[in-house]
Design an enzyme around this catalytic site. Structure first.
Site, PDB file in Angstrom:
ATOM      1  N   ARG A 237       0.808  -1.229   0.000  1.00 38.81           N
ATOM      2  CA  ARG A 237       0.000   0.000   0.000  1.00 38.81           C
ATOM      3  C   ARG A 237       0.831   1.264   0.000  1.00 38.81           C
ATOM      4  NH1 ARG A 237      -2.737  -3.550   3.207  1.00 38.81           N
ATOM      5  NH2 ARG A 237      -4.116  -4.676   1.817  1.00 38.81           N
TER       6      ARG A 237
ATOM      7  N   THR B 281       1.837  -5.351   4.394  1.00 36.39           N
ATOM      8  CA  THR B 281       1.265  -4.836   3.148  1.00 36.39           C
ATOM      9  C   THR B 281       1.044  -3.323   3.215  1.00 36.39           C
ATOM     10  OG1 THR B 281      -0.976  -5.311   3.942  1.00 36.39           O
ATOM     11  CG2 THR B 281       0.079  -7.027   2.604  1.00 36.39           C
TER      12      THR B 281
ATOM     13  N   SER C 195       0.484  -7.707   9.239  1.00 38.05           N
ATOM     14  CA  SER C 195      -0.571  -8.595   8.740  1.00 38.05           C
ATOM     15  C   SER C 195      -0.314 -10.021   9.222  1.00 38.05           C
ATOM     16  CB  SER C 195      -0.576  -8.628   7.203  1.00 38.05           C
ATOM     17  OG  SER C 195      -0.767  -7.366   6.640  1.00 38.05           O
TER      18      SER C 195
ATOM     19  N   ASP D  41     -14.654 -12.466  10.461  1.00 37.57           N
ATOM     20  CA  ASP D  41     -13.458 -11.970   9.755  1.00 37.57           C
ATOM     21  C   ASP D  41     -13.653 -10.528   9.312  1.00 37.57           C
ATOM     22  OD1 ASP D  41     -10.894 -11.873   8.621  1.00 37.57           O
ATOM     23  OD2 ASP D  41     -11.594 -12.600   6.688  1.00 37.57           O
TER      24      ASP D  41
HETATM   25  O1  LIG Z   1      -5.844 -10.630   8.680  1.00 40.15           O
HETATM   26  C1  LIG Z   1      -4.944 -10.109   8.021  1.00 40.15           C
HETATM   27  O2  LIG Z   1      -3.773  -9.981   8.423  1.00 40.15           O
HETATM   28  C2  LIG Z   1      -5.311  -9.558   6.693  1.00 40.15           C
HETATM   29  C3  LIG Z   1      -4.373  -8.895   5.907  1.00 40.15           C
HETATM   30  C4  LIG Z   1      -4.762  -8.332   4.684  1.00 40.15           C
HETATM   31  C5  LIG Z   1      -3.658  -7.601   3.973  1.00 40.15           C
HETATM   32  O3  LIG Z   1      -2.573  -7.451   4.575  1.00 40.15           O
HETATM   33  O4  LIG Z   1      -3.799  -7.163   2.846  1.00 40.15           O
HETATM   34  C6  LIG Z   1      -6.136  -8.469   4.274  1.00 40.15           C
HETATM   35  C7  LIG Z   1      -7.008  -9.154   5.153  1.00 40.15           C
HETATM   36  N1  LIG Z   1      -6.593  -9.683   6.318  1.00 40.15           N
HETATM   37  C8  LIG Z   1      -8.409  -9.316   4.865  1.00 40.15           C
HETATM   38  O5  LIG Z   1      -9.152  -9.921   5.669  1.00 40.15           O
HETATM   39  C9  LIG Z   1      -8.946  -8.754   3.686  1.00 40.15           C
HETATM   40  O6  LIG Z   1     -10.165  -8.843   3.413  1.00 40.15           O
HETATM   41  C10 LIG Z   1      -8.065  -8.082   2.800  1.00 40.15           C
HETATM   42  C11 LIG Z   1      -8.339  -7.446   1.581  1.00 40.15           C
HETATM   43  C12 LIG Z   1      -7.150  -6.967   1.148  1.00 40.15           C
HETATM   44  C13 LIG Z   1      -6.870  -6.212  -0.081  1.00 40.15           C
HETATM   45  O7  LIG Z   1      -5.716  -5.849  -0.295  1.00 40.15           O
HETATM   46  O8  LIG Z   1      -7.830  -5.945  -0.844  1.00 40.15           O
HETATM   47  N2  LIG Z   1      -6.179  -7.262   2.061  1.00 40.15           N
HETATM   48  C14 LIG Z   1      -6.720  -7.947   3.081  1.00 40.15           C
HETATM   49 CA   LIG Z   2      -8.161 -10.731   7.914  1.00 49.62          CA
END
Ligand SMILES: O=C(O)c1cc(C(=O)O)c2c(n1)C(=O)C(=O)c1cc(C(=O)O)[nH]c1-2
Ligand SMILES: [Ca+2]
Length: 553
Positions: free
Chosen positions: A122, A166, A181, A292
């Site tokens: 990001r 991320t 994450s 979640d």
């Molecule tokens: O629980 C986590 O550590 C984690 C990390 C990430 C991430 O780092 O992109 C996402 C999610 N969960 C998640 O639940 C999610 O819906 C999600 C969508 C995205 C995205 O980039 O569109 N990242 C993530």
């Molecule tokens: Ca998650």
């Protein structure tokens, strides 16, 4: 780069109107540029100035359990003619804003065996003469902004235990802060601050308290050790009170029945004293998360009619207006659902605590359905706020529901720790639309307009002083300009790939420009995959991977 303008703390706190120095431009997370040359009257004349491919990806192993293409989710930052962007595979590229010429490129080498669950990045943080970014193998890296050469690099956690980065780091209070994450791996989430010069740790705050710490009574037994609580979106920051507000994600494993209690600080916003890392305030959106619903997007901060506010469109489908008192403590003002939601019966009008509908709560060995699905009313894509109008613009997805059936699960480091399958089903109303942009008036907390898309909407928002807002986010790879007052689509252009990154606005040669990156994948792509599976359709969205710059002729 011969002349590079150092990014001082003063510039970060109050960026020049023509620059975009941090991911949401300002610390309050508004994603708003004061530039006002582009208006509803003239935006139809927007033309491409240049475009530049960000280049081929480094090889990354696909996550076989739930495959996803890498997606660009970084905004390009603009600092006096130098543009810097991070790519999903952990490269950082600098461009000359005048012509798109590449100035330098850094490719972070990723370890063999790394399997990114969310293959994205990001963005970077600028501070002084350095560029900071956080990697999929859980390292924080400092680069020389003039050359792209590495200055230092430190592992903040063990990627083999499911930790990864991320998010774009937050440069504030002379520190580089980053959250981790790994919520789907049963990590113990944290935010860590590092010294920008040496890379040494200044403080590290876990999002899950250990026995004896406040909030530890909300966890049974040893569940806190593997309780999740990732932080994967950059925090917002109040320089006056020196508090950074971070969003904490899902509890692990997914089903709440496996860890009875509120499970602080999962699904919460926490306010950290930037000096010490101490948690000075928190607000939990839902106790005992079982859907979640990562609440990782921090609330957008604003001052309105003399009040300090924080507005949060939660993944749980409710929007919350919170007050920040003189010390920066958060308290509930009001909240309501912004998409159809049947997991709660409502919010406690005094405290804002979710009143959970027990019938729809996932139970052991019994399938329970709930709406919206795990991807929520909104996911990662940022909202934006126009301070002239007092309107906040949010990309949403509705008309989809999920289901879970809880099962006991054994923790194993670095292995998915879920305790349930994942289902997502579009409802009958999804035939009309799934994605939308909504505008809300923060004064009245009423929805002012909504513009619908048949496609899911995975595009962060840009607000501008000319009263035009910009976003991509749909599976047709269209980039659009909307009238901030009405939601009317004023201009659109199909780019070479779907757009999941935040557009930005900057000034060059006295002229307002708009920049955005294409790059489609990660969870927006997975979400589309579930819809295609339900409907027997096949949607192909080009992947893109190009930086575009637009201006009026
Ligand atoms: O629980 C986590 O550590 C984690 C990390 C990430 C991430 O780092 O992109 C996402 C999610 N969960 C998640 O639940 C999610 O819906 C999600 C969508 C995205 C995205 O980039 O569109 N990242 C993530
Ligand atoms: Ca998650």
């Amino acid at each position: 780069i011969e002349s590079y303008s150092p990014v001082t703390p003063e510039r970060l706190a109050s960026p020049e109107p023509g620059n975009w120095l941090s991911i949401r431009r300002t610390y309050d997370g508004q994603g708003h540029s004061p530039l006002n040359q582009i208006t509803p009257e003239n935006v139809a004349g927007l033309k491409e100035v240049w475009s530049a491919p960000t280049g081929p990806y480094q090889q990354m192993t696909a996550f076989a359990a739930l495959p996803a293409d890498p997606a660009h989710e970084a905004p390009v930052l603009m600092n006096d003619g130098v543009m810097v962007v991070a790519t999903p595979d952990n490269q950082v590229v600098a461009y000359n804003a005048a012509d798109g010429k590449e100035l330098w490129r850094y490719a972070h080498s990723l370890p063999a065996g790394l399997i990114p669950v969310h293959p994205t990045n990001r963005g970077v943080a600028l501070l002084g003469d350095k560029v900071f970014f956080a990697t999929l193998d859980a390292r924080l890296v400092a680069l020389d902004a003039k050359t792209g050469e590495k200055v230092w690099d430190r592992a903040l956690a063990d990627w083999q235990q499911g930790y990864y980065f991320t998010m774009a780091p937050l440069a504030a209070d002379g520190k580089i802060m980053v959250g981790v994450s790994g919520g789907e791996f049963g990590i113990r989430g944290f935010v860590e601050a590092s010294d920008p010069e040496t890379g040494e740790s200044v403080w590290k705050t876990y999002t899950i308290p250990e026995p004896g710490q406040p909030g530890s009574e909300t966890w049974p037994g040893d569940a806190w050790k593997t309780g999740g609580g990732p932080v994967w979106i950059t925090g917002t920051y109040d320089p006056e009170r020196n508090i950074a507000y971070w969003g904490v994600g899902n509890a692990a494993p997914w089903p709440g029945v496996l860890r009875p209690g509120d499970n602080l600080y999962t699904a919460s916003t926490i306010g950290l004293d930037a000096e010490t890392g101490e948690i000075v305030t928190h607000f939990q959106y839902h106790p005992n998360d079982t859907w979640d619903w990562d609440e990782t997007v921090p609330p957008t901060l604003m001052e309105l009619d003399g009040e300090n506010l924080a507005v949060k469109f939660a993944r749980n489908g409710y929007v919350y207006k919170l007050r920040r008192d003189d010390a920066g403590s958060l308290s509930f003002v009001e909240g309501t659902n912004y998409v159809f939601q049947n997991a709660f019966d409502g919010l406690d009008p005094e405290t804002g605590r979710a009143i959970v509908n027990e019938e729809n709560r996932p139970k052991l060995g019994e399938r329970a359905e709930f709406c919206p699905s795990a991807w929520g009313g909104r996911d990662y894509p940022y909202d934006a706020y126009n301070p002239d109008l007092g309107y906040i613009f949010v990309p949403v997805n509705e008309n989809h529901c999920g289901a879970m059936e809880a099962a006991e699960v054994e923790y194993e480091p670095g292995v998915l720790f879920l305790g349930s399958g994942l289902e997502m089903t579009p409802t009958e109303a999804a035939k009309d639309h799934i994605g939308a942009v909504q505008a809300w008036d923060v004064r009245t907390m009423e929805k002012v307009w909504q513009t619908n898309f048949k496609s899911p909407m995975w595009g962060p928002m840009l607000s501008t002083g000319g009263g035009v807002i910009f976003s991509g986010g749909t599976n047709d790879a269209e980039f659009r300009a909307f009238d901030a007052k009405t939601g009317e689509i004023l201009w659109n252009k199909r780019l070479d790939g779907g757009i999941m990154s935040p557009p930005i606005s900057f000034e060059m040669d006295g002229k307002q420009h708009i920049a955005v990156l294409t790059g489609w994948g990660v969870d927006g792509g997975r979400f589309q995959g579930f819809i295609d599976a339900a409907w027997g359709t096949e949607t192909v969205t080009p992947q893109g991977g190009t930086l575009y710059v637009f201006a009026l002729e």
